[in-house]
Design a protein around this motif. Sequence first.
Motif, PDB file in Angstrom:
ATOM      1  N   ILE A 211       0.835  -1.209   0.000  1.00  0.00           N
ATOM      2  CA  ILE A 211       0.000   0.000   0.000  1.00  0.00           C
ATOM      3  C   ILE A 211       0.865   1.252   0.000  1.00  0.00           C
ATOM      4  CG2 ILE A 211      -1.750   1.315   1.264  1.00  0.00           C
ATOM      5  CD1 ILE A 211      -2.908  -1.366   2.194  1.00  0.00           C
ATOM      6  N   LEU A 212       2.000   1.196   0.704  1.00  0.00           N
ATOM      7  CA  LEU A 212       2.931   2.330   0.697  1.00  0.00           C
ATOM      8  C   LEU A 212       3.442   2.585  -0.718  1.00  0.00           C
ATOM      9  CD1 LEU A 212       4.056   4.244   2.874  1.00  0.00           C
ATOM     10  CD2 LEU A 212       6.027   2.720   3.083  1.00  0.00           C
ATOM     11  N   ALA A 213       3.747   1.526  -1.450  1.00  0.00           N
ATOM     12  CA  ALA A 213       4.188   1.662  -2.844  1.00  0.00           C
ATOM     13  C   ALA A 213       3.074   2.263  -3.702  1.00  0.00           C
ATOM     14  CB  ALA A 213       4.603   0.298  -3.396  1.00  0.00           C
ATOM     15  N   MET A 214       1.828   1.845  -3.442  1.00  0.00           N
ATOM     16  CA  MET A 214       0.694   2.399  -4.179  1.00  0.00           C
ATOM     17  C   MET A 214       0.501   3.883  -3.860  1.00  0.00           C
ATOM     18  SD  MET A 214      -3.298   1.181  -4.103  1.00  0.00           S
ATOM     19  CE  MET A 214      -3.547   1.716  -2.404  1.00  0.00           C
ATOM     20  N   MET A 215       0.665   4.237  -2.592  1.00  0.00           N
ATOM     21  CA  MET A 215       0.551   5.632  -2.182  1.00  0.00           C
ATOM     22  C   MET A 215       1.595   6.492  -2.897  1.00  0.00           C
ATOM     23  SD  MET A 215      -0.177   4.798   1.847  1.00  0.00           S
ATOM     24  CE  MET A 215       0.714   6.182   2.498  1.00  0.00           C
ATOM     25  N   ARG A 216       2.818   5.982  -3.004  1.00  0.00           N
ATOM     26  CA  ARG A 216       3.883   6.735  -3.682  1.00  0.00           C
ATOM     27  C   ARG A 216       3.577   6.880  -5.171  1.00  0.00           C
ATOM     28  NH1 ARG A 216       7.593   7.842  -0.091  1.00  0.00           N
ATOM     29  NH2 ARG A 216       8.207   6.361   1.537  1.00  0.00           N
ATOM     30  N   GLN A 217       2.948   5.842  -5.734  1.00  0.00           N
ATOM     31  CA  GLN A 217       2.593   5.888  -7.150  1.00  0.00           C
ATOM     32  C   GLN A 217       1.522   6.950  -7.402  1.00  0.00           C
ATOM     33  OE1 GLN A 217       1.457   2.012  -8.521  1.00  0.00           O
ATOM     34  NE2 GLN A 217       2.588   2.185 -10.427  1.00  0.00           N
ATOM     35  N   VAL A 218       0.543   7.014  -6.498  1.00  0.00           N
ATOM     36  CA  VAL A 218      -0.585   7.941  -6.663  1.00  0.00           C
ATOM     37  C   VAL A 218      -0.171   9.376  -6.360  1.00  0.00           C
ATOM     38  CG1 VAL A 218      -2.860   8.594  -5.757  1.00  0.00           C
ATOM     39  CG2 VAL A 218      -2.342   6.182  -6.218  1.00  0.00           C
ATOM     40  N   PHE A 219       0.544   9.574  -5.254  1.00  0.00           N
ATOM     41  CA  PHE A 219       0.839  10.934  -4.790  1.00  0.00           C
ATOM     42  C   PHE A 219       2.227  11.430  -5.196  1.00  0.00           C
ATOM     43  CE2 PHE A 219      -2.424   9.458  -1.735  1.00  0.00           C
ATOM     44  CZ  PHE A 219      -3.393  10.419  -2.000  1.00  0.00           C
ATOM     45  N   GLY A 220       3.086  10.549  -5.682  1.00  0.00           N
ATOM     46  CA  GLY A 220       4.377  10.949  -6.228  1.00  0.00           C
ATOM     47  C   GLY A 220       5.203  11.777  -5.270  1.00  0.00           C
ATOM     48  N   GLY A 221       5.689  12.909  -5.765  1.00  0.00           N
ATOM     49  CA  GLY A 221       6.583  13.779  -5.007  1.00  0.00           C
ATOM     50  C   GLY A 221       5.936  14.476  -3.832  1.00  0.00           C
ATOM     51  N   SER A 222       4.605  14.382  -3.716  1.00  0.00           N
ATOM     52  CA  SER A 222       3.932  14.985  -2.559  1.00  0.00           C
ATOM     53  C   SER A 222       4.136  14.165  -1.295  1.00  0.00           C
ATOM     54  CB  SER A 222       2.426  15.134  -2.831  1.00  0.00           C
ATOM     55  OG  SER A 222       2.202  16.043  -3.876  1.00  0.00           O
ATOM     56  N   MET A 223       4.560  12.897  -1.467  1.00  0.00           N
ATOM     57  CA  MET A 223       4.847  12.047  -0.302  1.00  0.00           C
ATOM     58  C   MET A 223       6.251  12.347   0.218  1.00  0.00           C
ATOM     59  SD  MET A 223       2.554   9.401   0.477  1.00  0.00           S
ATOM     60  CE  MET A 223       3.664   8.179   1.128  1.00  0.00           C
ATOM     61  N   THR A 224       6.409  12.333   1.520  1.00  0.00           N
ATOM     62  CA  THR A 224       7.755  12.443   2.077  1.00  0.00           C
ATOM     63  C   THR A 224       8.501  11.134   1.824  1.00  0.00           C
ATOM     64  OG1 THR A 224       6.959  11.664   4.231  1.00  0.00           O
ATOM     65  CG2 THR A 224       7.104  14.054   3.914  1.00  0.00           C
ATOM     66  N   ASN A 225       9.817  11.233   1.667  1.00  0.00           N
ATOM     67  CA  ASN A 225      10.625  10.021   1.502  1.00  0.00           C
ATOM     68  C   ASN A 225      10.637   9.197   2.788  1.00  0.00           C
ATOM     69  OD1 ASN A 225      11.465  10.570  -1.202  1.00  0.00           O
ATOM     70  ND2 ASN A 225      12.909  12.088  -0.408  1.00  0.00           N
ATOM     71  N   SER A 226      10.667   9.909   3.913  1.00  0.00           N
ATOM     72  CA  SER A 226      10.676   9.233   5.212  1.00  0.00           C
ATOM     73  C   SER A 226       9.260   8.872   5.620  1.00  0.00           C
ATOM     74  CB  SER A 226      11.281  10.158   6.274  1.00  0.00           C
ATOM     75  OG  SER A 226      12.538  10.635   5.864  1.00  0.00           O
ATOM     76  N   VAL A 227       9.144   7.811   6.399  1.00  0.00           N
ATOM     77  CA  VAL A 227       7.844   7.426   6.937  1.00  0.00           C
ATOM     78  C   VAL A 227       7.959   7.317   8.450  1.00  0.00           C
ATOM     79  CG1 VAL A 227       7.125   6.205   4.847  1.00  0.00           C
ATOM     80  CG2 VAL A 227       8.293   4.931   6.670  1.00  0.00           C
ATOM     81  N   LEU A 228       6.811   7.471   9.116  1.00  0.00           N
ATOM     82  CA  LEU A 228       6.786   7.325  10.573  1.00  0.00           C
ATOM     83  C   LEU A 228       6.375   5.887  10.897  1.00  0.00           C
ATOM     84  CD1 LEU A 228       7.150   8.617  13.299  1.00  0.00           C
ATOM     85  CD2 LEU A 228       4.769   9.359  13.224  1.00  0.00           C
ATOM     86  N   ARG A 229       7.355   5.105  11.324  1.00  0.00           N
ATOM     87  CA  ARG A 229       7.085   3.695  11.587  1.00  0.00           C
ATOM     88  C   ARG A 229       6.454   3.504  12.971  1.00  0.00           C
ATOM     89  NH1 ARG A 229      11.458   4.115   8.349  1.00  0.00           N
ATOM     90  NH2 ARG A 229      11.698   2.596   6.639  1.00  0.00           N
ATOM     91  N   THR A 230       5.661   2.458  13.088  1.00  0.00           N
ATOM     92  CA  THR A 230       5.101   2.126  14.400  1.00  0.00           C
ATOM     93  C   THR A 230       6.249   1.806  15.353  1.00  0.00           C
ATOM     94  OG1 THR A 230       4.885  -0.182  13.731  1.00  0.00           O
ATOM     95  CG2 THR A 230       2.930   1.197  13.519  1.00  0.00           C
ATOM     96  N   SER A 231       6.089   2.198  16.583  1.00  0.00           N
ATOM     97  CA  SER A 231       7.134   1.929  17.567  1.00  0.00           C
ATOM     98  C   SER A 231       6.522   1.867  18.962  1.00  0.00           C
ATOM     99  CB  SER A 231       8.210   3.013  17.530  1.00  0.00           C
ATOM    100  OG  SER A 231       9.169   2.816  18.559  1.00  0.00           O
ATOM    101  N   ALA A 232       6.938   0.869  19.701  1.00  0.00           N
ATOM    102  CA  ALA A 232       6.480   0.766  21.093  1.00  0.00           C
ATOM    103  C   ALA A 232       6.928   1.975  21.895  1.00  0.00           C
ATOM    104  CB  ALA A 232       7.027  -0.518  21.717  1.00  0.00           C
ATOM    105  N   GLU A 233       8.005   2.619  21.458  1.00  0.00           N
ATOM    106  CA  GLU A 233       8.536   3.770  22.200  1.00  0.00           C
ATOM    107  C   GLU A 233       7.564   4.950  22.169  1.00  0.00           C
ATOM    108  OE1 GLU A 233      12.261   4.661  24.372  1.00  0.00           O
ATOM    109  OE2 GLU A 233      10.859   3.045  23.987  1.00  0.00           O
TER     110      GLU A 233
END
Length: 287
Positions: A211-233
């Motif tokens: 889905i992340l790959a699909m999001m990048r395909q749809v939104f292109g350069g509007s997506m940030t390169n970095s993502v906020l990963r789930t973390s127990a912290e």
Amino acid sequence: IISISNFKGGVGKSTIALHLAQHCAIHGYRALFIDCDSQASSTMMFGYRPDIDLGEDDTLYGHFHNPELLGVRSIIRKTHFHGLDLIPANLKLYNLEYEIAGYLAQNQNFDIIDLIAEAIDSVVDDYDIVIMDPPPALGMVSMAVLQAANAMVIPMPPSVIDFASTVSFIDMARTTMKQLELIAGRVKPAYNFIRLVGSRVDESKSMHREILAMMRQVFGGSMTNSVLRTSAEIDNASSRMKTVFELDRPVTSHEVHTRCVKHLNDVCHEIEMDVLRTWESRAGQAD
């Protein structure tokens, strides 16, 4: 003036808003955080019990009712972060949804939508960055926030439901702004940038990666390169009414903590670079 927006709850909106505001303060920017959500979760993270410590005149609700009498400066509070100020929220702010709608119906005057923009405009020279945390709905307060902002960050977890909801949010926001332009003769807000951030990402899950790959395909350069990963912290910090940046020591393990801080800093740094590109005096430093 950045709005961290989406009309679905649980997407990491307040998490990104809080960490971005603190990231800016840590890096020497003068920042103002405006909690526009009546649930006031961000206000609680700054150490307030919203409906005990704060009255209706301590939030934007009071400013809406008495903009001349109170003035927005009277509701700005210092926080425990040097360089980061707060306009808090509490449950009373929810009444604005009805009151703004009632005002519009009674007066047929859309100027009330500009009240947040006007409030910010009166203090904007005191700050480098203003970050707004609106409600998770496209209501009257959210409309006023979108009207006041000149940049938008949209958190979006990699799930089919969240993807569909975000597409609907973008479409509804665009349609509503267009309607305001036609009905009230208003000028649509000009955004310096709109960024979508993959949030709550677990890259060990194949569905998230797809889905992340699909999001990048749809939104292109509007997506940030970095993502906020789930973390127990992040969860552990929240349970202590803190952000990850405020933890004295790792709650989980040193590795998990270090990795989480890196992911947060990467996302915040990308948005910081977007901000710098809009400043003529600093555009050359945005890399």
